[in-house]
Scaffold this motif. Structure first.
Motif, PDB file in Angstrom:
ATOM      1  N   ALA A 144      70.328  29.478  46.801  1.00 60.53           N
ATOM      2  CA  ALA A 144      69.844  28.268  46.460  1.00 60.53           C
ATOM      3  C   ALA A 144      69.268  27.636  45.097  1.00 60.53           C
ATOM      4  O   ALA A 144      69.328  26.987  44.439  1.00 60.53           O
ATOM      5  CB  ALA A 144      68.703  28.059  47.198  1.00 60.53           C
ATOM      6  N   ALA A 145      69.019  29.082  44.343  1.00 60.01           N
ATOM      7  CA  ALA A 145      68.196  28.893  43.217  1.00 60.01           C
ATOM      8  C   ALA A 145      69.598  28.663  41.980  1.00 60.01           C
ATOM      9  O   ALA A 145      69.377  27.606  40.760  1.00 60.01           O
ATOM     10  CB  ALA A 145      68.004  30.052  42.355  1.00 60.01           C
ATOM     11  N   LEU A 146      70.796  28.672  42.460  1.00 65.14           N
ATOM     12  CA  LEU A 146      72.241  28.229  41.672  1.00 65.14           C
ATOM     13  C   LEU A 146      72.389  26.881  41.526  1.00 65.14           C
ATOM     14  O   LEU A 146      73.218  25.885  41.425  1.00 65.14           O
ATOM     15  CB  LEU A 146      72.806  29.267  42.081  1.00 65.14           C
ATOM     16  N   LEU A 147      72.148  26.594  43.494  1.00 64.78           N
ATOM     17  CA  LEU A 147      72.748  25.537  43.255  1.00 64.78           C
ATOM     18  C   LEU A 147      71.593  24.289  42.957  1.00 64.78           C
ATOM     19  O   LEU A 147      71.756  23.008  41.819  1.00 64.78           O
ATOM     20  CB  LEU A 147      72.201  24.743  44.756  1.00 64.78           C
ATOM     21  N   TYR A 148      70.206  24.453  42.923  1.00 68.16           N
ATOM     22  CA  TYR A 148      69.274  23.619  42.101  1.00 68.16           C
ATOM     23  C   TYR A 148      68.542  24.461  41.197  1.00 68.16           C
ATOM     24  O   TYR A 148      67.051  25.073  41.155  1.00 68.16           O
ATOM     25  CB  TYR A 148      68.956  23.580  43.163  1.00 68.16           C
ATOM     26  N   PRO A 149      69.217  24.741  40.139  1.00 70.04           N
ATOM     27  CA  PRO A 149      68.558  25.404  39.178  1.00 70.04           C
ATOM     28  C   PRO A 149      67.001  24.655  38.849  1.00 70.04           C
ATOM     29  O   PRO A 149      65.976  25.579  38.293  1.00 70.04           O
ATOM     30  CB  PRO A 149      68.991  25.683  38.526  1.00 70.04           C
ATOM     31  N   ASP A 150      67.054  23.709  38.666  1.00 70.75           N
ATOM     32  CA  ASP A 150      66.064  23.038  37.889  1.00 70.75           C
ATOM     33  C   ASP A 150      65.194  21.628  38.910  1.00 70.75           C
ATOM     34  O   ASP A 150      65.623  20.031  38.722  1.00 70.75           O
ATOM     35  CB  ASP A 150      67.096  21.424  36.851  1.00 70.75           C
ATOM     36  N   ALA A 151      65.456  22.337  40.214  1.00 69.35           N
ATOM     37  CA  ALA A 151      65.146  21.524  40.980  1.00 69.35           C
ATOM     38  C   ALA A 151      63.624  20.711  40.785  1.00 69.35           C
ATOM     39  O   ALA A 151      63.708  19.647  41.452  1.00 69.35           O
ATOM     40  CB  ALA A 151      65.043  21.735  42.240  1.00 69.35           C
ATOM     41  N   LYS A 152      62.603  21.292  40.785  1.00 71.03           N
ATOM     42  CA  LYS A 152      61.348  21.281  40.244  1.00 71.03           C
ATOM     43  C   LYS A 152      61.024  20.289  39.453  1.00 71.03           C
ATOM     44  O   LYS A 152      60.782  18.717  39.662  1.00 71.03           O
ATOM     45  CB  LYS A 152      60.123  22.445  39.588  1.00 71.03           C
ATOM     46  N   SER A 153      61.884  20.106  37.824  1.00 66.96           N
ATOM     47  CA  SER A 153      61.956  19.460  36.995  1.00 66.96           C
ATOM     48  C   SER A 153      62.854  18.175  37.722  1.00 66.96           C
ATOM     49  O   SER A 153      62.003  16.991  37.008  1.00 66.96           O
ATOM     50  CB  SER A 153      62.815  19.758  35.551  1.00 66.96           C
ATOM     51  N   ARG A 154      63.222  17.478  38.192  1.00 68.42           N
ATOM     52  CA  ARG A 154      63.968  16.665  38.953  1.00 68.42           C
ATOM     53  C   ARG A 154      63.150  15.713  39.390  1.00 68.42           C
ATOM     54  O   ARG A 154      63.134  14.630  39.643  1.00 68.42           O
ATOM     55  CB  ARG A 154      65.634  17.620  39.937  1.00 68.42           C
ATOM     56  N   ALA A 155      62.385  16.730  40.524  1.00 77.56           N
ATOM     57  CA  ALA A 155      61.689  16.098  41.696  1.00 77.56           C
ATOM     58  C   ALA A 155      60.323  15.172  40.499  1.00 77.56           C
ATOM     59  O   ALA A 155      59.781  14.204  41.032  1.00 77.56           O
ATOM     60  CB  ALA A 155      60.144  16.956  42.156  1.00 77.56           C
ATOM     61  N   ASP A 156      59.861  16.088  39.409  1.00 82.77           N
ATOM     62  CA  ASP A 156      58.635  15.373  38.311  1.00 82.77           C
ATOM     63  C   ASP A 156      59.559  13.954  38.075  1.00 82.77           C
ATOM     64  O   ASP A 156      58.960  13.103  37.657  1.00 82.77           O
ATOM     65  CB  ASP A 156      58.595  16.440  37.139  1.00 82.77           C
ATOM     66  N   ARG A 157      60.961  14.625  37.529  1.00 83.64           N
ATOM     67  CA  ARG A 157      61.408  13.008  37.272  1.00 83.64           C
ATOM     68  C   ARG A 157      61.586  11.867  38.037  1.00 83.64           C
ATOM     69  O   ARG A 157      61.349  10.271  37.190  1.00 83.64           O
ATOM     70  CB  ARG A 157      62.829  12.916  35.924  1.00 83.64           C
ATOM     71  N   VAL A 158      61.649  12.004  38.971  1.00 85.07           N
ATOM     72  CA  VAL A 158      62.374  10.769  40.375  1.00 85.07           C
ATOM     73  C   VAL A 158      60.293  10.723  40.155  1.00 85.07           C
ATOM     74  O   VAL A 158      60.670   9.463  40.604  1.00 85.07           O
ATOM     75  CB  VAL A 158      62.561  11.624  41.225  1.00 85.07           C
ATOM     76  N   ARG A 159      59.536  11.108  40.293  1.00 87.59           N
ATOM     77  CA  ARG A 159      57.802  11.163  40.202  1.00 87.59           C
ATOM     78  C   ARG A 159      57.828  10.143  39.271  1.00 87.59           C
ATOM     79  O   ARG A 159      56.732   8.964  39.329  1.00 87.59           O
ATOM     80  CB  ARG A 159      57.240  12.002  40.504  1.00 87.59           C
ATOM     81  N   ASP A 160      57.441  10.335  38.091  1.00 81.18           N
ATOM     82  CA  ASP A 160      57.863   9.992  37.269  1.00 81.18           C
ATOM     83  C   ASP A 160      58.122   8.413  37.160  1.00 81.18           C
ATOM     84  O   ASP A 160      57.849   7.766  36.578  1.00 81.18           O
ATOM     85  CB  ASP A 160      57.881  10.020  35.966  1.00 81.18           C
ATOM     86  N   LEU A 161      59.501   8.176  37.306  1.00 79.56           N
ATOM     87  CA  LEU A 161      60.450   7.006  37.921  1.00 79.56           C
ATOM     88  C   LEU A 161      59.850   5.757  38.581  1.00 79.56           C
ATOM     89  O   LEU A 161      59.540   4.673  37.907  1.00 79.56           O
ATOM     90  CB  LEU A 161      62.368   7.318  37.969  1.00 79.56           C
ATOM     91  N   LEU A 162      59.363   6.603  39.300  1.00 78.23           N
ATOM     92  CA  LEU A 162      58.533   5.366  40.473  1.00 78.23           C
ATOM     93  C   LEU A 162      57.535   5.486  40.506  1.00 78.23           C
ATOM     94  O   LEU A 162      57.173   4.237  40.325  1.00 78.23           O
ATOM     95  CB  LEU A 162      58.746   6.121  42.089  1.00 78.23           C
ATOM     96  N   ALA A 163      57.437   6.324  39.725  1.00 76.77           N
ATOM     97  CA  ALA A 163      55.464   5.671  39.371  1.00 76.77           C
ATOM     98  C   ALA A 163      55.747   4.279  37.997  1.00 76.77           C
ATOM     99  O   ALA A 163      55.110   3.233  37.580  1.00 76.77           O
ATOM    100  CB  ALA A 163      54.709   6.132  37.968  1.00 76.77           C
ATOM    101  N   VAL A 164      56.775   4.320  37.336  1.00 79.63           N
ATOM    102  CA  VAL A 164      56.595   3.262  36.502  1.00 79.63           C
ATOM    103  C   VAL A 164      57.576   1.867  36.928  1.00 79.63           C
ATOM    104  O   VAL A 164      57.077   1.064  36.446  1.00 79.63           O
ATOM    105  CB  VAL A 164      57.958   3.640  35.267  1.00 79.63           C
ATOM    106  N   LYS A 165      58.219   2.372  37.489  1.00 79.48           N
ATOM    107  CA  LYS A 165      58.225   0.869  38.918  1.00 79.48           C
ATOM    108  C   LYS A 165      57.150   0.444  39.784  1.00 79.48           C
ATOM    109  O   LYS A 165      57.242  -1.121  39.972  1.00 79.48           O
ATOM    110  CB  LYS A 165      59.429   0.964  39.380  1.00 79.48           C
ATOM    111  N   LYS A 166      56.227   1.172  39.233  1.00 81.74           N
ATOM    112  CA  LYS A 166      54.946   0.547  40.585  1.00 81.74           C
ATOM    113  C   LYS A 166      55.025  -1.118  40.163  1.00 81.74           C
ATOM    114  O   LYS A 166      55.150  -1.248  39.021  1.00 81.74           O
ATOM    115  CB  LYS A 166      53.722   1.821  40.720  1.00 81.74           C
TER     116      LYS A 166
END
Length: 263
Positions: free
Chosen positions: A241-263
């Motif tokens: 799973a780490a090989l498939l999603y090595p940056d999953a946490k940072s991607r989750a943070d980025r999505v969170r920030d994008l959604l926060a800006v769009k509110k």
């Protein structure tokens, strides 16, 4: 005296006849050199042939993709009443097309937390991913796979895989190679596809596409963030799973920030 003069003239003429003609000498030397060069050229190893470049159109690549997908589907059969088949059919019932792209979905019984896409619009979802995510989160990941087809990334990846495979072959046209691809050839190309990771830009573009996709399908866009959070946890425990999603946490943070800006 007259007799001696005649003898002298005769000797002089004889001497002149024994002097070699410079033109004849040069001609013979040239012929000898040419013969030597020809012999050397015959003994020298032949120059390697230049690699043949096969031009592959998108239509031809889609045809190849269908062949590869048909082979994979035959290797992963599931009955119509299988729980993964039923769930995915329900989830994608209204997703026959997306932005003009024809789609088809099938699940594979495989513990990997993966989903794959093909340039022809085939999307395959592994049971490991289906077991990990709820319906909205699973849709979020499928939105990402659709993006790879829409933005041409899936086509680019297959083209690179075929060209790498073709580099070891001696074919003159793609059509002749396509007609003669064996199961082993299709498998080799498929493995090369898996080795060709999407670019970071394509991955981020897929995340952005998924957010729009979720909204259009009346799903909470935060489902993508939640999916990445779950995959980040899995990645801490599972090397594959780490090989498939090595940056999953940072991607989750980025999505969170994008959604926060769009509110």
């Amino acid at each position: 005296m007259k007799k001696l003069s005649l003898i002298a003239v005769a000797l002089l003429l004889a001497a002149c006849n024994t002097v070699p003609n410079s033109g004849d000498a040069n001609s013979k030397a040239a012929e000898t050199a040419a013969a030597a060069n020809a012999a050397a050229a015959a003994e020298a190893p032949a120059e390697p042939a230049a690699p043949k470049v096969v031009m592959v159109s998108d239509v031809e690549l889609k045809s190849l993709a269908v062949q590869m997908q048909t082979r994979l589907d035959a290797s992963n059969p599931l009955g119509p009443r299988d729980r993964y088949v039923l769930r995915l059919a329900r989830l994608t019932a209204k997703l026959k097309t997306e932005d003009g792209l024809n789609l088809n979905f099938k699940p594979y019984r495989n513990p990997s937390l993966d989903a794959t896409t093909s340039p022809d619009g085939s999307i395959r979802v592994y049971s490991g991913l289906m077991d990990t995510l709820n319906d909205p989160e699973l849709l979020a990941m499928m939105g990402r796979e659709i993006s790879f087809v829409q933005n041409g990334s899936a086509m680019t990846r297959l083209r690179a895989a075929y060209q790498a495979f073709d580099g070891a072959k001696t074919v003159t046209t793609f059509s002749s190679a396509l007609d003669n691809l064996s199961d082993a050839d299709l498998q080799a190309i498929g493995e090369q596809v898996e080795n060709n990771a999407f670019t970071e830009g394509a991955e981020l573009e897929a995340d952005d596409y998924s957010l729009v996709f979720l909204k259009q399908n009346h799903r909470d866009p935060r489902s993508l963030e939640r999916a990445f959070r779950k995959l980040a946890v899995k990645s801490q425990r599972d090397k594959s799973a780490a090989l498939l999603y090595p940056d999953a946490k940072s991607r989750a943070d980025r999505v969170r920030d994008l959604l926060a800006v769009k509110k």
